[in-house]
Design a protein around this motif. Structure first.
Motif, PDB file in Angstrom:
ATOM      1  N   VAL A 357      15.708  35.445  47.156  1.00  0.00           N
ATOM      2  CA  VAL A 357      15.144  36.734  47.557  1.00  0.00           C
ATOM      3  C   VAL A 357      13.622  36.651  47.575  1.00  0.00           C
ATOM      4  O   VAL A 357      12.964  37.217  48.466  1.00  0.00           O
ATOM      5  CB  VAL A 357      15.647  37.847  46.618  1.00  0.00           C
ATOM      6  CG1 VAL A 357      14.897  39.144  46.886  1.00  0.00           C
ATOM      7  CG2 VAL A 357      17.147  38.057  46.804  1.00  0.00           C
ATOM      8  N   ASP A 365      10.598  38.978  55.419  1.00  0.00           N
ATOM      9  CA  ASP A 365      11.765  39.849  55.535  1.00  0.00           C
ATOM     10  C   ASP A 365      11.578  41.090  54.656  1.00  0.00           C
ATOM     11  O   ASP A 365      10.843  41.067  53.662  1.00  0.00           O
ATOM     12  CB  ASP A 365      13.028  39.099  55.122  1.00  0.00           C
ATOM     13  CG  ASP A 365      13.322  37.913  56.024  1.00  0.00           C
ATOM     14  OD1 ASP A 365      12.937  37.969  57.200  1.00  0.00           O
ATOM     15  OD2 ASP A 365      13.926  36.935  55.535  1.00  0.00           O
ATOM     16  N   ILE A 367      13.034  43.801  52.132  1.00  0.00           N
ATOM     17  CA  ILE A 367      14.081  44.118  51.162  1.00  0.00           C
ATOM     18  C   ILE A 367      14.220  45.637  51.128  1.00  0.00           C
ATOM     19  O   ILE A 367      13.375  46.341  50.552  1.00  0.00           O
ATOM     20  CB  ILE A 367      13.743  43.582  49.760  1.00  0.00           C
ATOM     21  CG1 ILE A 367      13.272  42.127  49.825  1.00  0.00           C
ATOM     22  CG2 ILE A 367      14.955  43.743  48.837  1.00  0.00           C
ATOM     23  CD1 ILE A 367      14.262  41.162  50.393  1.00  0.00           C
ATOM     24  N   GLY A 371      17.746  43.567  45.303  1.00  0.00           N
ATOM     25  CA  GLY A 371      16.866  42.409  45.233  1.00  0.00           C
ATOM     26  C   GLY A 371      16.361  42.091  43.847  1.00  0.00           C
ATOM     27  O   GLY A 371      15.461  41.261  43.693  1.00  0.00           O
ATOM     28  N   VAL A 386      18.820  43.255  53.208  1.00  0.00           N
ATOM     29  CA  VAL A 386      17.600  42.642  53.713  1.00  0.00           C
ATOM     30  C   VAL A 386      17.575  42.739  55.233  1.00  0.00           C
ATOM     31  O   VAL A 386      18.518  42.301  55.902  1.00  0.00           O
ATOM     32  CB  VAL A 386      17.497  41.155  53.294  1.00  0.00           C
ATOM     33  CG1 VAL A 386      16.174  40.563  53.786  1.00  0.00           C
ATOM     34  CG2 VAL A 386      17.627  41.012  51.785  1.00  0.00           C
ATOM     35  N   SER A 406      22.144  40.017  54.945  1.00  0.00           N
ATOM     36  CA  SER A 406      20.992  39.821  55.826  1.00  0.00           C
ATOM     37  C   SER A 406      21.332  40.390  57.191  1.00  0.00           C
ATOM     38  O   SER A 406      22.331  39.991  57.803  1.00  0.00           O
ATOM     39  CB  SER A 406      20.661  38.334  55.936  1.00  0.00           C
ATOM     40  OG  SER A 406      20.421  37.783  54.657  1.00  0.00           O
TER      41      SER A 406
END
Length: 495
Positions: A357, A365, A367, A371, A386, A406
């Protein structure tokens, strides 16, 4: 909700001097004691002796003796009946096995009962049903007759011998049963090597097998350091086959070691599984599907989805509803009946996911939820959402094996299919749509060993399971397992 009270039988079992199960008996062994840690608390609940070279030799010798003697001399239907008796015994000891599993792996008690034990029993009964149904075939021989003689040929399936099964920590009973039952019904014997994190459950199952009448040496369980015991087991002259479920790096090492000795290996190595949602699905349907595909058992399922492809026009709304759903899940002790988020299985795994993470943040990316680990004892990690910036993000390329979804938006379904296949892995995937024609066509094009339509993660013993590309080779379940646990022999005769 009420906290499940630990059974007296479980408390007594934990206090034993644990080691191995060899030749029909519990064997403490002489290796160093390794603590068994409850992931929900971080506390030690038992200790297990590590195995050594002498233990490997004893287990393999016992399995070989049973293979050449008592197990091979038993009729196929008698073997099947013993497997059914073991299934009955596991069902009778359901709560005991479930509690031991939850203590070792952190799996919620509901999953330990309904998925780990109940499905292990169901698969065991399925494989028992194959007893007496493993066939060869007859064939015409084209040799010419010189003096009126005739020729006939036939093939038969023979068991390979001693099978070494290397078991992961996420389903210490169920995956062991997959491998053990397939080998046994084909006439093989087994030496099982559980994970160091979950060493107890199969010791109990092996004892139940002995109690219902399995001959000594048929089922052996060897605990200890995989880096030491794995090569010793694979290289042992009595090892006829290796079956492994676990990480890609370890699986490659197992496969290379077996291949160097011309020994067959079945490898199920996980991957970076994808779920594709088409625009005709409603937001609520998409969220239901995501929850099913990615967050059961904290994402610690080989076939769980980690890459989610959503239509761009619905992406933000879906993620908003998903976050709301995840925030309502109850984080609790896995021994609470209504626990929905339990701990990860071990500290090392928690540390790995935290690092991944952190890398996602470095990649840019976003979050959106989770996380991090909540403030409580044990190895807890919140379900995580994410929003990745690219298909090249770390979280789109490397397996987390955890509750980390994701999400990548797409405008073109064709491009989304290309992105799904642009992966070194190929274990599982799913397509979610009400358009049946697209569902079937896309399932044909996705490069994976199994593709679900409007579902994810569910396995049935009648349908073969396994991966392609870096996700492994060989198949479990269905009739495909027969090829992996037997060899074909041809016989030709003149009369």
């Amino acid at each position: 909700m009420t906290q499940v009270k630990q059974l007296a039988a479980v408390s007594a079992f934990l206090q034993r001097d644990h080691g191995h199960f060899i030749n029909g008996l519990s064997q403490p062994g002489g290796g160093a004691l390794r603590p068994v840690i409850d992931p929900a608390t971080g506390n030690e609940v038992a200790r297990v002796h590590d195995g050594c070279a002498e233990d490997v030799s004893a287990a393999m010798a016992a399995a070989q003796q049973a293979f050449l003697g008592s197990w091979s001399e038993m009729s196929t239907l008698a073997r099947g009946n013993l497997m059914l008796k073991l299934a009955d015994a596991m069902e009778q000891h359901r709560e005991e096995l479930a509690q031991i599993e939850t203590l070792c792996s952190g799996k919620t008690i509901a999953l330990s009962r309904g998925l780990e034990v109940d499905q292990a029993v169901a698969f065991l009964r399925y494989f028992a049903g194959w007893a007496g149904k493993i066939y060869g075939e007859t064939t015409e021989i084209s040799l010419p007759s010189f003096n009126g003689e005739k020729y006939r040929g036939f093939t038969q399936r023979e068991p390979l011998g001693v099978v070494v099964g290397i078991i992961p920590w996420n389903f210490s009973i169920m995956i062991a049963i997959w491998k053990m039952a397939a080998a046994l019904v084909c006439g093989c014997t087994v030496v099982l090597k559980p994970s160091e994190f979950t060493p107890l459950t199969m010791l109990r199952v092996a004892q139940l097998a002995a109690d219902v009448g399995f001959p000594p040496g048929t089922i052996n369980v060897l605990n200890g350091n995989g880096g030491l015991l794995g090569p010793l087991l694979i290289e042992h002259p009595f090892c006829a086959k290796v079956t492994f479920t676990g990480s890609v790096p370890t699986g490659r090492a197992v496969g290379n070691a077996a291949s160097a000795l011309a020994k067959p290996a079945t490898l199920e190595l996980g991957g970076k599984n994808a779920a594709l949602f088409l625009a005709d699905m409603s937001v609520s349907e998409m969220v239901d599907g995501i929850m099913e595909a990615g967050y059961v058992n904290q994402g610690q399922i080989c076939a769980s989805a980690e890459r989610f492809y959503l239509p761009a026009e619905k992406m933000d709304e879906v993620l908003s509803v998903l976050i709301q759903r995840l925030s309502q899940l109850k984080v609790a002790s896995p021994f609470e009946e209504d626990c929905q988020v339990g701990p990860l299985a071990n500290k090392a795994h928690l540390e790995k996911i935290l690092k991944m993470v952190a890398r996602a943040k470095e990649d840019g990316d976003e979050i959106l939820y989770g996380g991090y680990s909540p403030e409580r004892p044990g190895y807890y990690f919140l379900p995580t959402v994410v929003k990745v910036h690219s298909e090249n993000s770390t979280l789109m390329r490397e397996e987390t094996f955890g509750p980390v979804g994701s999400f990548l938006a797409y405008d073109d379904e064709e491009k989304a299919l290309q992105q799904i296949n642009n992966s070194p892995f190929g274990l599982a995937a799913s397509v979610w749509t009400h358009n049946f024609n697209k569902a079937i066509r896309y399932s044909e094009r996705i490069q994976a060993g199994i593709v679900w339509i409007n579902m994810h993660t569910f396995l049935d013993p009648a349908l073969p399971f396994g991966g392609i590309k870096s996700s492994g080779n060989g198949r479990e379940f269905g009739s495909a397992f027969i090829n992996d646990y037997t060899r074909l022999k041809s016989v030709m005769m003149r009369y």
